[in-house]
Design a protein around this motif. Structure first.
Motif, short mmCIF file in Angstrom:
data_model
loop_
_atom_site.label_atom_id
_atom_site.label_comp_id
_atom_site.label_asym_id
_atom_site.label_seq_id
_atom_site.Cartn_x
_atom_site.Cartn_y
_atom_site.Cartn_z
N GLN A 1 49.13 -20.54 -7.02
CA GLN A 1 47.94 -19.94 -6.38
C GLN A 1 47.43 -18.62 -7.04
O GLN A 1 48.58 -18.01 -7.79
CB GLN A 1 48.53 -19.62 -4.88
CG GLN A 1 49.18 -20.86 -4.31
CD GLN A 1 49.44 -20.16 -2.68
OE1 GLN A 1 48.41 -20.21 -1.90
NE2 GLN A 1 50.69 -20.00 -2.43
N ASP A 2 46.35 -18.47 -6.81
CA ASP A 2 45.97 -17.21 -7.22
C ASP A 2 46.26 -15.94 -6.15
O ASP A 2 47.08 -16.24 -5.29
CB ASP A 2 44.45 -17.13 -7.77
CG ASP A 2 43.31 -17.36 -6.45
OD1 ASP A 2 43.90 -17.50 -5.30
OD2 ASP A 2 42.20 -17.17 -6.64
N GLU A 3 45.53 -15.08 -6.21
CA GLU A 3 45.91 -13.87 -5.07
C GLU A 3 45.27 -14.03 -3.76
O GLU A 3 45.45 -13.42 -2.78
CB GLU A 3 45.37 -12.37 -5.67
CG GLU A 3 45.88 -12.05 -7.01
CD GLU A 3 45.51 -12.68 -8.14
OE1 GLU A 3 44.35 -13.21 -8.20
OE2 GLU A 3 45.98 -12.44 -9.27
N GLN A 4 44.45 -15.05 -3.64
CA GLN A 4 43.73 -15.27 -2.45
C GLN A 4 44.37 -16.46 -1.41
O GLN A 4 44.84 -17.19 -1.94
CB GLN A 4 42.44 -15.94 -2.71
CG GLN A 4 41.59 -16.30 -1.36
CD GLN A 4 41.18 -15.23 -0.43
OE1 GLN A 4 40.59 -14.29 -1.10
NE2 GLN A 4 41.36 -15.09 0.66
N GLY B 1 45.32 -18.70 1.86
CA GLY B 1 44.46 -20.07 2.52
C GLY B 1 45.48 -21.02 2.67
O GLY B 1 45.00 -21.82 3.68
N ARG C 1 38.95 -25.18 -6.79
CA ARG C 1 38.09 -23.89 -6.66
C ARG C 1 37.53 -23.98 -5.17
O ARG C 1 36.66 -24.85 -4.83
CB ARG C 1 37.19 -23.44 -7.42
CG ARG C 1 36.16 -22.40 -7.12
CD ARG C 1 34.97 -22.15 -8.09
NE ARG C 1 34.35 -21.15 -7.60
CZ ARG C 1 33.09 -21.29 -6.74
NH1 ARG C 1 32.86 -22.31 -6.60
NH2 ARG C 1 32.44 -20.19 -6.53
N SER D 1 34.09 -14.06 -1.46
CA SER D 1 35.36 -14.49 -2.35
C SER D 1 35.60 -15.81 -2.48
O SER D 1 34.58 -16.77 -2.20
CB SER D 1 36.47 -13.83 -1.45
OG SER D 1 36.65 -14.67 -0.20
N GLU D 2 36.44 -16.16 -3.23
CA GLU D 2 36.91 -17.61 -3.76
C GLU D 2 38.49 -17.59 -3.95
O GLU D 2 39.35 -16.78 -4.15
CB GLU D 2 36.23 -17.96 -5.02
CG GLU D 2 36.75 -17.25 -6.22
CD GLU D 2 35.90 -17.81 -7.40
OE1 GLU D 2 34.73 -18.42 -7.21
OE2 GLU D 2 36.45 -17.71 -8.63
N ARG D 3 39.02 -18.97 -3.98
CA ARG D 3 40.40 -19.12 -4.07
C ARG D 3 40.52 -20.19 -5.13
O ARG D 3 39.88 -21.37 -5.33
CB ARG D 3 41.04 -19.63 -2.79
CG ARG D 3 42.57 -20.32 -3.03
CD ARG D 3 42.84 -20.60 -1.53
NE ARG D 3 44.09 -21.50 -1.66
CZ ARG D 3 45.02 -21.26 -2.01
NH1 ARG D 3 45.76 -19.99 -1.67
NH2 ARG D 3 46.24 -22.16 -2.19
N PRO E 1 38.43 -19.31 2.09
CA PRO E 1 38.31 -17.89 1.89
C PRO E 1 36.87 -17.46 2.50
O PRO E 1 35.79 -18.09 2.79
CB PRO E 1 38.32 -17.54 0.46
CG PRO E 1 37.74 -18.82 -0.32
CD PRO E 1 38.05 -20.01 0.71
N GLY F 1 33.95 -19.04 -1.02
CA GLY F 1 33.81 -18.43 0.38
C GLY F 1 32.87 -19.17 1.12
O GLY F 1 31.87 -19.68 0.48
#
Length: 348
Positions: A214-217, A219, A187, A269-271, A265, A190
Motif C-alpha cells: 500500500q501507499d500512504e492513503q 482504504g 490506482r 486524493s488517490e490511492r 479515497p 478520489g
C-alpha cells in the motif's frame, strides 16, 4: 481463540523469526496459525524484499498510470485471452457493481499453451503479458519483483504447513515449476461525496495467498465479523497478507478467507496499491489436507458462496473468477465457455 469483538487491528508477524532460534520459530508458527484462523489477514514484516525494490515498483506503477490514455488502452485487457493488461475504472465488476479503480494485470511470463479441440477452457489462461512500449523498464522490474515475491511466498507456505503440523513440503505438489503468479497494479482516484465509494467491492480472494503493498492513503477494510469492518492502515515496508479461498478449502475451513473491500479515497486524493497473488498450477487439484484431530475440531468448513461456488480444480476455479469479473473479455475470447452446454465442474 480471541473473540472477534476483541480484534480491533490486524496482527503483525515477522517472517525473519521463521529462520531464528527454536523459540522464535515456535512463537512465529503459533502466531501465524492463530492470525490465519482468527482473522485471515495480517501485516508481514521481515519478509526480505528490499525496500528499495518496493519503492521502485511503486514509482513505476505511478508512471504507468500517468501515461496517456491512448498508451494504456493500447495494452488493454480486452486484447488478451489471458486476462492480462489494462482496464479503465469501472471496467471490473465485483458482486455485480463496477469497481472505481484503474488497473494493470500481469501474470507469469510464459508462452501460450498449444490448444486442441478438447483442451479445457482454462488452458487459454496461460500466455504472455502486454507491456507499454513507452515504459520499457516496467517489464524487467515487475518480473524481478514477481520472482522475489514468489520465493518469499513459497517460504511462507512452508511455514503455514508446519503451523498446521503438516510436512513442510505439503503444498509443494500444487505449485511445481509453474505457480500461477499474478500482479495487479491499482490506482483508486478520489470520488465525489455523492458518487459510489466502491473502490473494489466486498469479496474474498480466490487463490492461496495474497500480498498487498500500500501507499500512504488508507482504504483497505477487513470484515472481522458480519457487518463489522476494521481498517488495514498502511505501514511502511510492510505487506498485508490474506488467505485465499483455496487455502481455506484445502484446510476444511480451519484457515479463514476473509471478506474485504477498498473504500475510494476522498476528492483531490488517490490511492495506489500493488497486489501479488500466489496461486497453484492451473492443472492442479486442491486436496483436503489431513490436519491433526485438535485442529480438525476447530475447522469450520469452507464458506462457499452459493452464487460463486468453489472448485477444487484450480484452472476452472481461476477461470470462473476471471469470467465473472471481466465480462467483456469473457464474451470476446470465451463465448463457448458461456454456452449452456459448456462443461460444468463439480463444486467442492
Amino acid at each position: 481463540m480471541p473473540h472477534t469483538l476483541d480484534i480491533t487491528a490486524l496482527p503483525t508477524l515477522d517472517l525473519s523469526q521463521f529462520e531464528g532460534t527454536a523459540q522464535q520459530r515456535y512463537e512465529f508458527l503459533e502466531n501465524l496459525r492463530h492470525a490465519a484462523r482468527d482473522v485471515g489477514f495480517f501485516y508481514l514484516t521481515g519478509h526480505g524484499i528490499d525496500g528499495a525494490l518496493l519503492k521502485q515498483v511503486q514509482d513505476l506503477a505511478r508512471q504507468f498510470f500517468a501515461l496517456p490514455d491512448s498508451e494504456k488502452t493500447a495494452v488493454g485487457m480486452i486484447n488478451s485471452a489471458h486476462f492480462r493488461g489494462y482496464n479503465r475504472a469501472a471496467s471490473e465488476i465485483t458482486r455485480g457493481k463496477p469497481d472505481q479503480r484503474e488497473q494493470f494485470d500481469i501474470g507469469a511470463e510464459r508462452e501460450a499453451l498449444p490448444l486442441q479441440p478438447d483442451s479445457p477452457f482454462w488452458a487459454r489462461l496461460q500466455g504472455p503479458n502486454q507491456w507499454p512500449e513507452s515504459l520499457p523498464e516496467l517489464k524487467p522490474l515487475l518480473l524481478d519483483w514477481q520472482q522475489a515475491m514468489t520465493r518469499m511466498s513459497l517460504r511462507l507456505l512452508q511455514a503455514f504447513a508446519q503451523a498446521l503440523s503438516l510436512r513442510s513440503d505439503a503444498f509443494d505438489q500444487l505449485y511445481g515449476d509453474k505457480p500461477n503468479e499474478h500482479i495487479k497494479l491499482m490506482r483508486y482516484p478520489g470520488q465525489p461525496v455523492d458518487a459510489s465509494n466502491q473502490g473494489v467491492g466486498a469479496h474474498k480472494d480466490s487463490g492461496f495467498l495474497s500480498f498487498l503493498l500500500q501507499d500512504e492513503q488508507a482504504g483497505l477494510q477487513v470484515e472481522i465479523e458480519e457487518g463489522r469492518w476494521i481498517d488495514a492502515l498502511p505501514r511502511e515496508n510492510t505487506l498485508v497478507v490474506n488467505i485465499g479461498e483455496l487455502l481455506e478449502l484445502a484446510t476444511n475451513g480451519y484457515l479463514r478467507a476473509t471478506v474485504h473491500r477498498v473504500v475510494s479515497p476522498p476528492p483531490g486524493s488517490e490511492r495506489l496499491s500493488i497486489a501479488f497473488f500466489l496461486g497453484a498450477q492451473l492443472d492442479a487439484t486442491v486436496p483436503l489436507y489431513h490436519l491433526p484431530t485438535a485442529l480438525l475440531r476447530e475447522a469450520r468448513g469452507p464458506a462457499s458462496d452459493p452464487l460463486n461456488p468453489l472448485f477444487r480444480d484450480v484452472g476452472w476455479n481461476y477461470l470462473k473468477g476471471r469470467l465473472r469479473s471481466h465480462p467483456d473479455v469473457a464474451q470476446r475470447f470465451y463465448a463457448d465457455a458461456l454456452l449452456p452446454q459448456a462443461p460444468v465442474r463439480k463444486t467442492a
